[in-house]
Design a protein around this motif. Structure first.
Motif, PDB file in Angstrom:
ATOM      1  N   UNK A 119       8.091  -7.822  19.141  1.00 17.03           N
ATOM      2  CA  UNK A 119       8.849  -8.999  18.664  1.00 17.03           C
ATOM      3  C   UNK A 119       8.020 -10.273  18.713  1.00 17.03           C
ATOM      4  N   UNK A 120       7.280 -10.484  19.776  1.00 19.79           N
ATOM      5  CA  UNK A 120       6.519 -11.719  19.937  1.00 19.79           C
ATOM      6  C   UNK A 120       5.028 -11.531  19.670  1.00 19.79           C
ATOM      7  N   UNK A 121       4.696 -10.427  19.007  1.00 18.89           N
ATOM      8  CA  UNK A 121       3.288 -10.162  18.731  1.00 18.89           C
ATOM      9  C   UNK A 121       2.816 -10.978  17.536  1.00 18.89           C
ATOM     10  N   UNK A 122       1.509 -10.993  17.335  1.00 14.50           N
ATOM     11  CA  UNK A 122       0.922 -11.686  16.192  1.00 14.50           C
ATOM     12  C   UNK A 122       0.732 -10.737  15.013  1.00 14.50           C
ATOM     13  N   UNK A 123       1.425  -9.603  15.042  1.00 16.76           N
ATOM     14  CA  UNK A 123       1.280  -8.604  13.981  1.00 16.76           C
ATOM     15  C   UNK A 123       1.588  -9.226  12.617  1.00 16.76           C
ATOM     16  N   UNK A 124       0.731  -8.948  11.657  1.00 18.39           N
ATOM     17  CA  UNK A 124       0.907  -9.526  10.323  1.00 18.39           C
ATOM     18  C   UNK A 124       1.667  -8.602   9.386  1.00 18.39           C
ATOM     19  N   UNK A 125       1.970  -7.384   9.855  1.00 24.84           N
ATOM     20  CA  UNK A 125       2.701  -6.425   9.030  1.00 24.84           C
ATOM     21  C   UNK A 125       4.070  -6.154   9.640  1.00 24.84           C
ATOM     22  N   UNK A 126       5.067  -5.990   8.773  1.00 31.51           N
ATOM     23  CA  UNK A 126       6.438  -5.786   9.221  1.00 31.51           C
ATOM     24  C   UNK A 126       6.942  -4.418   8.764  1.00 31.51           C
ATOM     25  N   UNK A 127       7.484  -3.652   9.705  1.00 28.66           N
ATOM     26  CA  UNK A 127       8.009  -2.321   9.409  1.00 28.66           C
ATOM     27  C   UNK A 127       9.489  -2.269   9.749  1.00 28.66           C
ATOM     28  N   UNK A 128      10.322  -2.015   8.735  1.00 22.76           N
ATOM     29  CA  UNK A 128      11.755  -1.808   8.940  1.00 22.76           C
ATOM     30  C   UNK A 128      12.013  -0.306   9.032  1.00 22.76           C
ATOM     31  N   UNK A 129      12.627   0.115  10.123  1.00 24.23           N
ATOM     32  CA  UNK A 129      12.960   1.528  10.303  1.00 24.23           C
ATOM     33  C   UNK A 129      14.449   1.688  10.041  1.00 24.23           C
ATOM     34  N   UNK A 130      14.785   2.302   8.906  1.00 19.68           N
ATOM     35  CA  UNK A 130      16.186   2.519   8.535  1.00 19.68           C
ATOM     36  C   UNK A 130      16.642   3.845   9.121  1.00 19.68           C
ATOM     37  N   UNK A 131      17.444   3.775  10.167  1.00 25.54           N
ATOM     38  CA  UNK A 131      17.895   4.977  10.872  1.00 25.54           C
ATOM     39  C   UNK A 131      19.354   4.777  11.268  1.00 25.54           C
ATOM     40  N   UNK A 132      20.164   5.827  11.089  1.00 20.75           N
ATOM     41  CA  UNK A 132      21.598   5.634  11.216  1.00 20.75           C
ATOM     42  C   UNK A 132      22.046   4.649  10.152  1.00 20.75           C
ATOM     43  N   UNK A 133      21.469   4.803   8.956  1.00 20.91           N
ATOM     44  CA  UNK A 133      21.584   3.778   7.915  1.00 20.91           C
ATOM     45  C   UNK A 133      22.521   4.211   6.801  1.00 20.91           C
ATOM     46  N   UNK A 134      23.285   3.250   6.286  1.00 21.15           N
ATOM     47  CA  UNK A 134      24.121   3.439   5.103  1.00 21.15           C
ATOM     48  C   UNK A 134      24.120   2.125   4.331  1.00 21.15           C
ATOM     49  N   UNK A 135      23.660   2.169   3.077  1.00 22.57           N
ATOM     50  CA  UNK A 135      23.493   0.943   2.312  1.00 22.57           C
ATOM     51  C   UNK A 135      24.777   0.187   2.064  1.00 22.57           C
ATOM     52  N   UNK A 136      25.862   0.897   1.774  1.00 19.42           N
ATOM     53  CA  UNK A 136      27.128   0.209   1.529  1.00 19.42           C
ATOM     54  C   UNK A 136      27.665  -0.407   2.817  1.00 19.42           C
ATOM     55  N   UNK A 137      27.485   0.308   3.915  1.00 18.94           N
ATOM     56  CA  UNK A 137      27.928  -0.231   5.203  1.00 18.94           C
ATOM     57  C   UNK A 137      27.130  -1.470   5.577  1.00 18.94           C
ATOM     58  N   UNK A 138      25.858  -1.495   5.210  1.00 16.45           N
ATOM     59  CA  UNK A 138      25.035  -2.673   5.478  1.00 16.45           C
ATOM     60  C   UNK A 138      25.601  -3.903   4.767  1.00 16.45           C
ATOM     61  N   UNK A 139      26.026  -3.726   3.521  1.00 12.43           N
ATOM     62  CA  UNK A 139      26.591  -4.846   2.760  1.00 12.43           C
ATOM     63  C   UNK A 139      27.895  -5.321   3.389  1.00 12.43           C
ATOM     64  N   UNK A 140      28.751  -4.375   3.786  1.00  9.30           N
ATOM     65  CA  UNK A 140      30.004  -4.743   4.450  1.00  9.30           C
ATOM     66  C   UNK A 140      29.715  -5.533   5.718  1.00  9.30           C
ATOM     67  N   UNK A 141      28.753  -5.070   6.505  1.00 10.15           N
ATOM     68  CA  UNK A 141      28.406  -5.756   7.753  1.00 10.15           C
ATOM     69  C   UNK A 141      27.841  -7.154   7.481  1.00 10.15           C
TER      70      UNK A 141
END
Length: 260
Positions: free
Chosen positions: A142-164
């Motif tokens: 979280x507080x690193x100087x990493x220049x690359x970002x990785x999103x891990x979609x797990x337990x994921x549902x696209x429609x539920x994401x929109x509702x949330x």
């Protein structure tokens, strides 16, 4: 001798593909549906197709290196949907979760990793050990100087994401004292996007799905509205660097219309 010639030819072809790519025409954000692990294991003759999950998890590390080499700073990977976790056979789900804990989360949490981890999905549907390992990886970067970002979609549902996202936005507006009429007037696509799992990041420019399936399966329903799609016939563990570079070449050759 034949194997050596093939390796030389492969290396030359890979370099040629890489040289054809213009850094200015590469995706800023690449999303990937890593499909076909079990089918790959069967194709390779393994008695237990679940072994494909380990090879798939190991392969993610390699593909992320390719992304970093290409300068792609945002990557989202679809690891498992809510239905994958809830409805598949318990032994298979347990094996997949162990691979995530032992391979993915552990490696990403290392100080040398160039990736900052973001979690996307319902962590409450995951086993405690998996949820803990992923949160540790997220906290460690979280507080690193990493220049690359990785999103891990797990337990994921696209429609539920929109509702949330809508729910989160409405709650925020309500706490600020706005009524329903005011909220309706203030509602915009950008404000909703800010409350998605990928809030603050660019939408994916390119979505790659392996295994030959031609669908997104609810992946990034909102964010991928104007993404270019690339469907690759190879299974995820067999996804080679030339397949990756061909996908980038295909993307670079397209005239993006953004819905027009």
């Amino acid at each position: 001798m034949l194997t050596s010639l093939r390796n030389v030819a492969y290396a030359l072809y890979t370099r040629r593909l890489r040289a054809q790519l213009d850094p200015a025409n590469l995706p800023r954000h690449l999303a990937m549906v890593m499909d076909g692990n079990r089918r790959w294991a069967r194709q390779m003759g393994f008695d237990d197709p679940r072994v494909g999950h380990r090879y798939g998890a190991e392969h993610l590390d390699e593909v992320l290196r390719w992304c970093a080499e290409a300068g792609i700073r945002h990557v989202t990977v679809f690891v498992a949907s809510v239905d994958n976790v809830r409805k598949r056979e318990a032994g298979e789900v347990g094996n997949l979760m162990r691979m995530i804990e032992q391979v993915v989360a552990e490696r990403l949490a290392r100080p040398a990793s160039p990736w900052r981890v973001h979690l996307a999905g319902r962590l409450d549907v995951l086993p405690d050990t998996t949820r803990h390992a992923l949160k540790l990886a997220e906290a460690a970067t979280r507080d690193s100087d990493a220049e690359f970002h990785l999103n891990i979609a797990i337990g994921y549902d696209g429609r539920e994401e929109i509702v949330n996202a809508f729910r989160s936005l409405l709650e925020e507006e309500s706490r600020a004292g706005y009524g329903i009429d005011d909220i309706a007037q203030r509602l915009t696509a950008d404000r909703i996007s800010a409350h998605l799992y990928t809030g603050g990041q660019p939408d994916p420019d390119l979505v790659i799905r392996t295994s030959g399936e031609r669908r997104l399966s609810g992946f990034l329903v909102w964010q991928a509205a104007y993404s270019e799609l690339h469907f690759c016939d190879v299974y995820w563990p067999g996804f080679r660097k030339v397949d990756f570079l061909r996908a980038l070449r295909s993307y670079a050759a397209r005239n993006r219309r953004f819905g027009a």
